[in-house]
Design a protein around this motif. Structure first.
Motif, PDB file in Angstrom:
ATOM      1  N   HIS A  59     -95.691   7.085  12.582  1.00 47.13           N
ATOM      2  CA  HIS A  59     -95.857   6.673  11.074  1.00 47.13           C
ATOM      3  C   HIS A  59     -95.152   7.753  10.334  1.00 47.13           C
ATOM      4  CE1 HIS A  59     -98.457   3.546  11.935  1.00 47.13           C
ATOM      5  NE2 HIS A  59     -98.975   4.184  12.899  1.00 47.13           N
ATOM      6  N   GLU A  60     -93.731   8.133  10.656  1.00 47.45           N
ATOM      7  CA  GLU A  60     -93.182   9.092  10.024  1.00 47.45           C
ATOM      8  C   GLU A  60     -93.579   9.707   8.589  1.00 47.45           C
ATOM      9  OE1 GLU A  60     -88.707   9.573   9.279  1.00 47.45           O
ATOM     10  OE2 GLU A  60     -89.134   9.623  11.355  1.00 47.45           O
ATOM     11  N   VAL A  61     -93.644  10.638   8.102  1.00 43.15           N
ATOM     12  CA  VAL A  61     -93.929  11.154   6.685  1.00 43.15           C
ATOM     13  C   VAL A  61     -92.552  11.843   6.250  1.00 43.15           C
ATOM     14  CG1 VAL A  61     -94.930  12.422   5.165  1.00 43.15           C
ATOM     15  CG2 VAL A  61     -96.236  11.015   6.929  1.00 43.15           C
ATOM     16  N   PHE A  62     -92.050  12.732   7.267  1.00 42.45           N
ATOM     17  CA  PHE A  62     -90.781  13.494   7.159  1.00 42.45           C
ATOM     18  C   PHE A  62     -90.032  13.562   8.336  1.00 42.45           C
ATOM     19  CE2 PHE A  62     -89.275  18.117   6.351  1.00 42.45           C
ATOM     20  CZ  PHE A  62     -88.544  17.965   5.592  1.00 42.45           C
ATOM     21  N   ALA A  63     -88.857  13.087   8.301  1.00 43.08           N
ATOM     22  CA  ALA A  63     -88.087  13.049   9.484  1.00 43.08           C
ATOM     23  C   ALA A  63     -87.870  14.238  10.157  1.00 43.08           C
ATOM     24  CB  ALA A  63     -86.489  12.548   9.091  1.00 43.08           C
ATOM     25  N   PRO A  64     -87.505  15.412   9.821  1.00 41.61           N
ATOM     26  CA  PRO A  64     -87.607  16.572  10.477  1.00 41.61           C
ATOM     27  C   PRO A  64     -88.802  17.051  11.301  1.00 41.61           C
ATOM     28  CG  PRO A  64     -86.311  17.147   8.429  1.00 41.61           C
ATOM     29  CD  PRO A  64     -87.165  15.483   8.313  1.00 41.61           C
ATOM     30  N   TRP A  65     -90.045  16.791  10.569  1.00 43.46           N
ATOM     31  CA  TRP A  65     -91.210  16.989  11.225  1.00 43.46           C
ATOM     32  C   TRP A  65     -91.628  16.175  12.355  1.00 43.46           C
ATOM     33  CZ3 TRP A  65     -94.668  20.537  12.099  1.00 43.46           C
ATOM     34  CH2 TRP A  65     -95.884  20.156  12.649  1.00 43.46           C
ATOM     35  N   ALA A  66     -91.245  15.055  12.239  1.00 42.20           N
ATOM     36  CA  ALA A  66     -91.268  13.950  13.067  1.00 42.20           C
ATOM     37  C   ALA A  66     -90.357  14.218  14.477  1.00 42.20           C
ATOM     38  CB  ALA A  66     -90.962  12.537  12.828  1.00 42.20           C
ATOM     39  N   TRP A  67     -89.379  14.648  13.953  1.00 40.50           N
ATOM     40  CA  TRP A  67     -88.498  15.243  15.249  1.00 40.50           C
ATOM     41  C   TRP A  67     -89.104  16.244  15.980  1.00 40.50           C
ATOM     42  CZ3 TRP A  67     -85.958  19.233  16.896  1.00 40.50           C
ATOM     43  CH2 TRP A  67     -85.160  19.103  18.053  1.00 40.50           C
ATOM     44  N   LEU A  68     -89.225  17.218  15.158  1.00 42.36           N
ATOM     45  CA  LEU A  68     -90.073  18.397  15.855  1.00 42.36           C
ATOM     46  C   LEU A  68     -91.293  18.017  16.817  1.00 42.36           C
ATOM     47  CD1 LEU A  68     -89.784  21.672  15.881  1.00 42.36           C
ATOM     48  CD2 LEU A  68     -91.693  21.597  14.129  1.00 42.36           C
ATOM     49  N   VAL A  69     -91.991  17.285  16.233  1.00 39.36           N
ATOM     50  CA  VAL A  69     -93.274  16.677  17.025  1.00 39.36           C
ATOM     51  C   VAL A  69     -92.752  16.100  18.258  1.00 39.36           C
ATOM     52  CG1 VAL A  69     -95.228  15.131  17.012  1.00 39.36           C
ATOM     53  CG2 VAL A  69     -94.797  16.492  15.078  1.00 39.36           C
ATOM     54  N   GLU A  70     -91.837  15.130  18.070  1.00 36.90           N
ATOM     55  CA  GLU A  70     -91.383  14.415  19.127  1.00 36.90           C
ATOM     56  C   GLU A  70     -90.691  15.268  20.171  1.00 36.90           C
ATOM     57  OE1 GLU A  70     -88.860  10.138  20.326  1.00 36.90           O
ATOM     58  OE2 GLU A  70     -88.906  11.113  18.306  1.00 36.90           O
ATOM     59  N   HIS A  71     -89.954  16.248  19.931  1.00 35.14           N
ATOM     60  CA  HIS A  71     -88.899  16.650  20.966  1.00 35.14           C
ATOM     61  C   HIS A  71     -89.572  18.161  21.361  1.00 35.14           C
ATOM     62  CE1 HIS A  71     -85.936  13.819  20.723  1.00 35.14           C
ATOM     63  NE2 HIS A  71     -86.352  13.729  19.663  1.00 35.14           N
ATOM     64  N   VAL A  72     -90.588  18.792  20.505  1.00 32.91           N
ATOM     65  CA  VAL A  72     -91.025  20.302  20.620  1.00 32.91           C
ATOM     66  C   VAL A  72     -92.633  20.066  21.091  1.00 32.91           C
ATOM     67  CG1 VAL A  72     -91.241  22.393  20.180  1.00 32.91           C
ATOM     68  CG2 VAL A  72     -89.187  21.318  19.526  1.00 32.91           C
ATOM     69  N   VAL A  73     -93.366  19.517  20.234  1.00 30.48           N
ATOM     70  CA  VAL A  73     -94.762  19.407  20.285  1.00 30.48           C
ATOM     71  C   VAL A  73     -95.362  18.787  21.357  1.00 30.48           C
ATOM     72  CG1 VAL A  73     -96.911  19.213  19.095  1.00 30.48           C
ATOM     73  CG2 VAL A  73     -94.969  20.285  17.782  1.00 30.48           C
ATOM     74  N   LEU A  74     -94.888  17.465  21.272  1.00 32.19           N
ATOM     75  CA  LEU A  74     -95.418  16.542  22.495  1.00 32.19           C
ATOM     76  C   LEU A  74     -95.079  17.054  23.599  1.00 32.19           C
ATOM     77  CD1 LEU A  74     -95.227  13.010  20.763  1.00 32.19           C
ATOM     78  CD2 LEU A  74     -97.351  14.401  20.845  1.00 32.19           C
ATOM     79  N   PRO A  75     -93.724  17.309  24.051  1.00 31.39           N
ATOM     80  CA  PRO A  75     -93.525  17.675  25.575  1.00 31.39           C
ATOM     81  C   PRO A  75     -94.181  19.054  25.941  1.00 31.39           C
ATOM     82  CG  PRO A  75     -91.511  17.180  24.279  1.00 31.39           C
ATOM     83  CD  PRO A  75     -92.518  17.223  23.283  1.00 31.39           C
TER      84      PRO A  75
END
Length: 174
Positions: A59-75
């Motif tokens: 449920h993306e709010v801010f595209a750069p944040w969603a990208w960071l979460v998907e590619h850095v935080v979750l892994p």
């Protein structure tokens, strides 16, 4: 009371109100850290902190944040889970006792904004709850809330008389 505008620290009721708000926010963070359960923080069951963090992508709010979460935080979720738990538990503890309150109020603004970026568009979220979290931390910062019935108020005179680097740092953080 005079007819003029008085500073927030001019009455016992104002000081007590600021202290109650600080303690209440501290308790909120402590309770909030209770559902962040190590060692996997809900990753194995897709619940808890993991599920909440995943919402930033779904449920993306801010595209750069969603990208960071998907590619850095979750892994690297275990690391970020521990970091979140430690930051939020520390935030609660320091606000509760009123130590380095201005610094921790700024941390609270940051953490509240990160939470907002993660869950603002999620189903069932009340937008104003996130904005109020930010605003209450701004209030705690602006009023130097730890100076009212907190350790900042007790130790600040000692820090002011000291030339030690730690005292100077704590003076600014209070």
């Amino acid at each position: 009371m005079t007819g003029s505008s008085e500073a927030a620290d001019s009455s016992t009721a104002s000081r007590a109100g600021i202290a109650v708000a600080r303690v209440g926010v501290g308790l909120m963070w402590i309770q909030n850290s209770g559902w962040k359960t190590p060692p996997d923080f809900g990753e194995d069951r897709d619940e808890g902190l993991y599920e909440s963090t995943r919402l930033a992508v779904e449920h993306e709010v801010f595209a750069p944040w969603a990208w960071l979460v998907e590619h850095v935080v979750l892994p690297n979720f275990t690391f970020f889970g521990w970091a979140t738990l430690l930051v939020e538990a520390s935030l609660g503890a320091f606000l509760l006792v009123g130590l380095a309150t201005r610094f921790w109020a700024l941390v609270g603004v940051g953490q509240s904004l990160l939470i907002t970026l993660s869950v603002l568009n999620a189903p069932g979220e009340w937008h104003w709850a996130r904005f109020l979290m930010v605003l209450v931390h701004v209030l705690l910062f602006a009023t130097a809330a730890g100076r009212f019935y907190g350790l900042d108020g007790v130790w600040r005179p000692l820090w002011q008389r000291s030339s030690a680097p730690a005292a100077r740092l704590l003076l600014r953080a209070s």
